[in-house]
Structure formats: structure tokens, C-alpha cells
Write an enzyme that holds these catalytic residues in place. Structure first.
Site, PDB file in Angstrom:
ATOM      1  N   GLU A  43     -25.969 -41.298  14.784  1.00 41.35           N
ATOM      2  CA  GLU A  43     -24.982 -40.712  15.847  1.00 41.35           C
ATOM      3  C   GLU A  43     -25.167 -41.626  16.918  1.00 41.35           C
ATOM      4  O   GLU A  43     -26.249 -41.767  17.794  1.00 41.35           O
ATOM      5  CB  GLU A  43     -25.089 -39.282  16.297  1.00 41.35           C
ATOM      6  CG  GLU A  43     -24.234 -38.985  17.566  1.00 41.35           C
ATOM      7  CD  GLU A  43     -24.388 -37.513  18.043  1.00 41.35           C
ATOM      8  OE1 GLU A  43     -24.391 -37.446  19.102  1.00 41.35           O
ATOM      9  OE2 GLU A  43     -25.191 -36.830  17.177  1.00 41.35           O
ATOM     10  N   LYS A 132     -23.474 -27.373  16.802  1.00 43.41           N
ATOM     11  CA  LYS A 132     -24.654 -28.223  17.189  1.00 43.41           C
ATOM     12  C   LYS A 132     -25.283 -27.313  18.627  1.00 43.41           C
ATOM     13  O   LYS A 132     -24.543 -27.160  19.565  1.00 43.41           O
ATOM     14  CB  LYS A 132     -24.508 -29.516  18.096  1.00 43.41           C
ATOM     15  CG  LYS A 132     -25.599 -30.194  18.491  1.00 43.41           C
ATOM     16  CD  LYS A 132     -25.204 -31.593  19.084  1.00 43.41           C
ATOM     17  CE  LYS A 132     -24.830 -31.294  20.365  1.00 43.41           C
ATOM     18  NZ  LYS A 132     -24.376 -32.932  21.106  1.00 43.41           N
TER      19      LYS A 132
END
Length: 209
Positions: A43, A132
Site C-alpha cells: 500500500e 481496516k
């Protein structure tokens, strides 16, 4: 016909390396170093200048595929830019309806940030492929077990304060995956292009799982 889960491979890989660095000299080399150490999901975040360029260079390199994502996405414009540059999934630090809308229009999954049950519910209502939990270290692995009660089967990702010493506990508590930050990709090592160190850190992190 059942729609395939775009994040299904993450359940096997279990780790996303979250890169926050003042500069990235070679995004493709960084991804290769992580992959050599056993981490295939990366990411890149909007806290690093020139994110779109890094995504393009990483996307052009072979071997990453669905594992290339963009994080700290706050606006629809950022979402659209990241997708155009090659991001295969987006990650937000909190509930961001505009990002969810842009991602849905492009058919790209979102891992949406949340902490409380209310925020988890909002993220799911917006179509998040996974939620998340950030910052995960604040409430610890037990929070994941608690969330499984009202949200059974929800894909939760642990982020924030996760390291080699506690990552396995989050997975055991029901997390789909964990995010590895400075424990694997220290900003100074990334900026210096110390790929050997990053490969070793990735190996140590994955071994701890």
C-alpha cells in the site's frame, strides 16, 4: 452467479506492507524486495509525494497484480487519480463516502478505516470490501473478537501499531490480515533504497505469523 471477492487472496497472504516515506527512489524495486521477503501486498500512501508516479512504476513491474494499493485516500479526486495510476484497491484512514463512491464507479474495492462499531457499520453500508480497524493497537486483539459478535463474517484488517511481536495475536483474534508499517518498511530504509534490509524485515515479519 456469485461475484468473486477481489480481496480473497489477502486471506492467504495475510500482510499488507504500508509504505510511508519522504521519498521512494524505486517503487518497483521496493515491491520486489518485499515480495522476496514474502509480502505481496503493498500500500503506497498519499503521505508520500508523487504517489501517482510510484503507482505507475510499480504497476508496470511484473509480479504484484491485485496486491498494489493506494492508502490514505481522502477524496474522490485522489481515488480516481490512484485508480488511473494502477491501484487495484484503495485504503482510507476513516469513513470516506466520496472515496467509496468513486471506487464503486470504477469497480475497485475499498478497505475503509474504522474503529467503533458505528463506524464499522457505516463502512459496510458504503460497500467496503474490508474494514481496516485503526489504530488497532489502541484496543488490541480483543476488539476484533468483540466486533465479530455484531459483525460476523466481516473482513477486518488490523492497522496501526502492528509489529512482529503482536501481529499473530490479531490474526488469531479473527483479523483477515494485518498491516505492517515501519516494522517492515522504515521510512529511512525506503528513502535510502536499502532493499536488502527491507527483504530481511519482511522475512522476519512473515515468519512471526
Amino acid at each position: 452467479m456469485t461475484t468473486p471477492d477481489p480481496l480473497a487472496p489477502l486471506a492467504a497472504d495475510r500482510v499488507i506492507a504500508v509504505v510511508r516515506a519522504p521519498r521512494i527512489p524505486d517503487a518497483a524495486a521496493l515491491c520486489a524486495a518485499l515480495r522476496e521477503g514474502g509480502i505481496r501486498w503493498v500500500e503506497f500512501t498519499y503521505t508520500t509525494p508523487g504517489l501517482a508516479g510510484h503507482l505507475r512504476r510499480a504497476s508496470a513491474a511484473a509480479g504484484l497484480g491485485a496486491g498494489l494499493g493506494a492508502g490514505t485516500v481522502l477524496t474522490a479526486a485522489q481515488a480516481e487519480q490512484a485508480i488511473e495510476a494502477g491501484a487495484r484497491y484503495l485504503v482510507t484512514p476513516g469513513v470516506r463516502p466520496a472515496v467509496a463512491g468513486a471506487a464503486a464507479a470504477a469497480g475497485v474495492p475499498v478497505v475503509m478505516g474504522a474503529l467503533t462499531p458505528t463506524e464499522v457499520g457505516q463502512a459496510l453500508d458504503l460497500g467496503a470490501a474490508a474494514v481496516k480497524i485503526f489504530p488497532a493497537h489502541s484496543l488490541g486483539p480483543r476488539h476484533f473478537r468483540d466486533l465479530a459478535g455484531p459483525f460476523p463474517g466481516t473482513s477486518l484488517v488490523a492497522s496501526g501499531g502492528v509489529n512482529a511481536a503482536n501481529a499473530a495475536a490479531f490474526l488469531a483474534a479473527g483479523a483477515l490480515a494485518v498491516c505492517a508499517g515501519s516494522d517492515v518498511v522504515p521510512p529511512a530504509a525506503v528513502a535510502a533504497g536499502d532493499w536488502r534490509q527491507i527483504t530481511e524485515r519482511a522475512r522476519e515479519f512473515t515468519a512471526a505469523l
